[in-house]
Design a protein around this motif. Structure first.
Motif, PDB file in Angstrom:
ATOM      1  N   GLU B 235      34.375  -3.938  26.709  1.00 43.65           N
ATOM      2  CA  GLU B 235      33.687  -2.899  27.493  1.00 43.65           C
ATOM      3  C   GLU B 235      34.703  -1.911  28.042  1.00 43.65           C
ATOM      4  O   GLU B 235      35.891  -2.213  28.122  1.00 43.65           O
ATOM      5  N   ARG B 486      33.330   2.854  34.226  1.00 41.77           N
ATOM      6  CA  ARG B 486      32.345   1.808  34.520  1.00 41.77           C
ATOM      7  C   ARG B 486      32.326   1.482  36.012  1.00 41.77           C
ATOM      8  O   ARG B 486      33.290   1.697  36.733  1.00 41.77           O
ATOM      9  N   SER B 487      31.197   0.933  36.439  1.00 43.25           N
ATOM     10  CA  SER B 487      31.051   0.568  37.837  1.00 43.25           C
ATOM     11  C   SER B 487      32.070  -0.496  38.207  1.00 43.25           C
ATOM     12  O   SER B 487      32.533  -1.246  37.359  1.00 43.25           O
ATOM     13  N   ASP B 489      32.412  -3.882  39.577  1.00 40.48           N
ATOM     14  CA  ASP B 489      31.501  -4.999  39.831  1.00 40.48           C
ATOM     15  C   ASP B 489      32.284  -6.263  40.129  1.00 40.48           C
ATOM     16  O   ASP B 489      33.278  -6.559  39.496  1.00 40.48           O
ATOM     17  N   ARG B 512      28.651   1.910  42.003  1.00 34.19           N
ATOM     18  CA  ARG B 512      28.594   2.911  40.929  1.00 34.19           C
ATOM     19  C   ARG B 512      29.578   4.049  41.193  1.00 34.19           C
ATOM     20  O   ARG B 512      29.816   4.436  42.320  1.00 34.19           O
ATOM     21  N   VAL B 550      37.788  -5.076  32.508  1.00 37.72           N
ATOM     22  CA  VAL B 550      37.209  -5.199  31.168  1.00 37.72           C
ATOM     23  C   VAL B 550      38.227  -4.778  30.096  1.00 37.72           C
ATOM     24  O   VAL B 550      39.218  -4.115  30.385  1.00 37.72           O
TER      25      VAL B 550
END
Ligand SMILES: Cc1cc2nc3c(=O)[nH]c(=O)nc-3n(C[C@H](O)[C@H](O)[C@H](O)COP(=O)(O)OP(=O)(O)OC[C@H]3O[C@@H](n4cnc5c(N)ncnc54)[C@H](O)[C@@H]3O)c2cc1C
Lengths: 281, 600
Positions: B235, B486-487, B489, B512, B550
């Motif tokens: 990702e 990307r967020s 997380d 976000r 990621v």
């Protein structure tokens, strides 16, 4: 055709919305503190702060909201009660305005219990995404874009939403657990009192306890130790883990307090134990 | 000396001579099971060497006994030997051990059922009279549920070997006649340890700039969590390194899908096309030494042959995920969740779940992915009482990213075997429950990874510690070499919030963002002068790791580090000096990455 139906239902809802501004006032122990617009902005629901002998302090709103699927909208009414930490306490239906599933079958009492459980869950998967994401069109749908969101499976949603009432559950969850929560907490904070503190600590809801626990000073932990132990017995891991880390050293220097902690040991999870054990030995 | 003692003296001397003589005469030898020439259906597990002492053989048959592992051993002195195996019952309790096996020598199968120890320890097998100079020895799996055997000890004396960590280590080295340091040394421009996406990307970019690179990786395939052995899809975005990352990334398959094999093939084909990348697959680094805050070498051992090599270079990359090279060489590092005030990363909405008031060790957990499949015919699955303890009444057909385990008292490094085993119990138990449902008669467990996929452990400290505030403020670093959208997380265990949930499932919280950048200064050690890091062990806070962990992002880190190494080589300088003295040249190199072609 689909669009026409949708447009008509929106117009219908707006008309209803205009009439709905003449709402019943709640009981005299309540005062209006803010307004909660429905998600589509059609309805404006008044939110009250109330205080009674039996119930203590709480927030209340008789909410009215439109629930829309791809093709249809309808109106859902509910009396909602939040506690001082902005967590849902309970809801009541309005006579003649029962909740329905599959748009026509009345909710059973089990359905209401399931709905309450989901609406009370701050982290219910139902609140996370657009409702369309829960309808699995392709069974072997590829996982979502980011680590951590591979999509709630239908199965997970079945656990949380009353079958045939996915849209209502989703809309109500968003409304009850949305920005209103923060506003209610702010209201509580700006009117915070000893009475509020005790009410929050005595709540059955672990997250509500946590709201008050986070405001306690070391001395308060000592003073309220018995109440803290009572909270620990509720087996809420997040809360117990927080308490375990927050307990001041003075507790561990006192043999009686140490014994009391040992007495609640069986109620604790491994995380909390791992923190306490260092201080208890 | 008293009169009485005087009399005793000759007796003691005689006894000593006898004992000494006996000792000289006694014979003993140790066989490491990972050295078996034919492993049958057993797999080599090198993931927990630092904790339990060695790679070991494991019968990962997902409920079906695996084929025997075999080898021929040479016996110096014929005679009667006592036998022990080092093993563990990985799910002790009021049930039969799940991973049971037996030992066979030539035609004799020993009756003793092995794999019943509560902790890693020696189990006595019996005696065997060797009357030939060679013998075939076999491990017979009885259950298919992860029986384990580390080593087999043979001795003419009936004395069990030591088991305490340090004592065992010394003893093992003595038995295997291992010298203190490897006999073989190899020299490189850059030594990279850990062949996940980060390590692979670092190898490519450095090799393209002409560096002679060693890539040491403890598995037979590259890719780390993205490999067909763990099966997490990559990702993130490509940033400046699309060309490089497309050689090693994965398709967007559902985590756990066998489609990962195609990407393994692609990755390997591309990696071996670089002549100056020297791949050391199945080699695990076990030590590294620094003098004056400078890494001198990394020692690594082959996970099956036990051969050892010392790797020397002026520069090293730690892309092990767990930050091993940093740890061994004394690099400063962090572990755990910082308190919300440490880096000012609190988020009221999620409170303690996001960033705690007081620091703790409740990091994001590790996972084991798995899947099942409906077959054409009815299939059975054995009872797994030892797994139900964890799975309880939870039932499932496959395991995605949420199958994750973390606990404040468990270290994702030191307790990794326990964590992996907890996940195995969760999987076997949940599948068993699912299998009991009507309609699931043809459902079969198809694949369960034997490897634990990790998310978070040691984070080495660099000149810059990346935090949530850099994301929030969208800081435009002048040394921004990694880009991401990307967020952020981070995960928490579901049962924290809801006691009804199993303790092996997690949930994610998302912050976000529209995009953020990571500085080069987070990619080299603050106190070890020649050590880069790329991957989840880069310099960041617990929350700071949430976004960039990621694999395309960690791949970007790797590619950025490989280029930095080329500048270091050109000017014979340190990673820090690249930032301080050669930043313009370095940034030009990074920005032009997409246009560059192979240069080897
Ligand atoms: C279940 C799960 C789901 C995830 N979901 C996603 C996702 O969807 N997409 C995504 O991109 N990321 C995802 N992540 C996160 C991501 O996989 C990790 O953060 C990432 O793998 C870190 O990359 P890395 O290169 O640092 O480590 P790794 O991928 O772990 O690679 C490091 C490698 O080094 C090897 N190694 C370690 N020590 C040594 C040693 N001493 N000697 C030799 N070799 C050694 C290891 O075998 C390992 O393979 C997920 C993680 C998990 C566990």
């Amino acid at each position: 055709m689909k669009n026409t139906i949708l447009k008509l239902s929106v117009i219908f809802i707006i008309i209803i919305g205009i009439f709905s501004s003449f709402k019943n006032k709640p009981n005299p122990n309540c005062s209006k503190i803010l307004e909660l617009p429905s998600l589509d902005g059609v309805f404006i629901n008044d939110v009250y702060f109330c205080e009674t002998e039996t119930e203590g302090a709480y927030y209340y709103s008789k909410i009215e909201t439109s629930v829309c699927s791809d093709t249809l909208c309808r109106i859902v009414n509910l009396k909602v009660y939040w506690d001082l930490a902005g967590n849902l306490k309970k809801f009541d239906t309005i006579p003649g305005k029962q909740l329905t599933k599959n748009d026509h079958i009345n909710f059973t009492s089990e359905d209401y219990s399931k709905l309450l459980k989901t609406l009370k869950d701050n982290y219910s998967v139902i609140g996370k995404k657009h409702v369309g994401a829960f309808i699995e069109k392709d069974k072997f749908r590829k996982s979502d874009k980011i680590d951590g969101v591979s999509g709630a499976t239908k199965r997970t949603i079945k656990e949380e939403a009353v079958e045939g009432a996915l849209y209502s559950t989703h809309t109500l969850w968003k409304l009850i657990n949305g920005t209103i929560k923060k506003q209610l907490k702010e209201y509580t904070n700006s009117n915070y009192s000893e009475k509020f503190k005790l009410q929050l600590l005595n709540s059955e809801n672990g997250n509500t306890n946590l709201f008050a626990l986070q405001k306690l000073k070391d001395d308060d932990y000592v003073e309220q130790f018995d109440l803290i132990l009572k909270i620990m017995k509720k087996k809420h891991s997040l809360v117990n883990f927080y308490i375990s880390k927050a307990l001041p050293q003075s507790i561990f220097k006192d043999e009686i307090s140490k014994q009391k902690l040992k007495n609640v040991w069986s109620f604790l999870d491994e995380n909390s134990k791992s923190v306490l054990i260092e201080n208890l030995n | 000396m008293t009169e009485k003692n005087k009399c005793l003296k000759p007796i003691i001397t005689l006894l000593s001579i006898l004992l000494f003589g006996f000792q000289l005469y006694s014979q003993e030898f140790l066989i490491e099971t990972e050295n078996f020439s034919n492993k049958g259906g057993w797999v080599v597990d090198p993931q927990f060497v630092e904790q339990m002492g060695s790679p070991y053989l494991m019968a990962h048959g997902i409920g079906k006994p695996v084929k025997n592992a075999k080898t021929i051993i040479k016996i110096k002195e014929k005679g009667n030997y006592h036998l022990w195996v080092r093993t563990i019952n990985w799910a002790p309790g009021n049930w039969e051990a799940p991973g049971k096996f037996k030992l066979k020598i030539e035609k004799k199968t020993f009756p003793k059922v092995l794999g019943t120890n509560k902790n890693w320890n020696w189990e006595y097998v019996g005696q065997y009279n060797f009357n030939k100079k060679e013998a075939q020895i076999e491990l017979l799996d009885l259950t298919g549920f992860n029986g384990r055997c580390d080593a087999i000890y043979f001795s003419t004396k009936n004395i069990a070997p030591p088991n305490k960590k340090n004592e065992l280590k010394k003893w093992r080295n003595k038995m295997l006649q291992q010298t203190k340091s490897p006999n073989k040394t190899e020299n490189f421009d850059l030594v990279i340890v850990g062949g996940g996406i980060a390590g692979c990307a670092a190898a490519i970019s450095a090799a393209e700039k002409g560096l002679k690179v060693a890539l040491i990786h403890d598995r037979p395939v590259l890719g780390g969590n993205a490999s067909g052995e763990i099966r997490v899809h990559t990702e993130g975005i490509y940033g400046y390194f699309e060309r490089i990352l497309k050689m090693i990334d994965t398709d967007h398959y559902p985590n756990g899908s066998p489609e990962a094999y195609d990407d393994d093939e692609k990755r390997m084909k591309n990696m071996i096309s670089y002549k100056n990348i020297h791949l050391y697959l199945n080699w695990r680094a076990y030590d590294a030494v620094s003098i004056n805050n400078t890494v001198q070498y990394v020692d690594a051992k082959h996970t099956s042959t036990s051969e050892r090599i010392r790797f020397k270079a002026p520069l090293f990359v730690d892309s092990t995920g767990d930050g091993w090279i940093g740890f061994w060489t004394g690099a400063k590092f962090m572990y755990g969740r910082e308190s919300k005030s440490t880096f000012n990363e609190g988020w009221e909405t999620h409170g303690e779940l996001w960033s705690p008031e007081k620091a703790d060790n409740f990091v994001m957990g590790s996972s084991v992915l798995w899947r099942s499949k409906k077959l054409e015919t009815v299939t059975s699955f054995p009872k797994v009482p030892w797994a139900i303890e964890v799975a309880k009444d939870y039932a499932a057909v496959n395991g995605e990213w949420q199958w994750e385990f973390s606990r404040n008292d468990l270290s994702q490094i030191d307790d990794a075997e326990q964590i992996r085993d907890h996940m195995l119990k969760a999987i076997f138990g949940s599948f068993y429950n699912e299998k009991q449902k009507i309609g699931n008669e043809k459902l079969a467990l198809k694949w369960v990874s034997s490897l634990v996929g990790k998310r978070e452990s040691r984070r080495l400290i660099g000149d810059y510690i990346y935090t949530l505030n850099d994301v929030k403020n969208q800081v435009d670093f002048k040394d921004a070499v990694v880009l991401e959208k990307r967020s952020v997380d981070v995960h928490y265990q579901q049962n924290l919030n809801n006691p009804e949930k199993p303790n092996f499932l997690s949930e994610a919280l998302f912050f976000r963002t529209s995009g953020y950048k990571l500085p080069y200064r987070s990619l080299y050690s603050k106190n070890i002068n020649n050590l880069f890091m790329a991957g989840r062990d880069f310099s960041c806070s617990h929350i700071g790791l949430g976004g960039p962990r990621v694999m395309l992002t960690t791949g970007q880190m790797g590619a950025a580090v490989g280029y930095a190494a080329s500048i270091c080589k050109k000017y014979k300088t340190t990673p820090r000096a690249v930032y301080q003295k050669h930043l313009n040249e370095y940034m030009k190199l990074v920005l032009s990455s997409s246009n560059q072609s192979q240069n080897n």
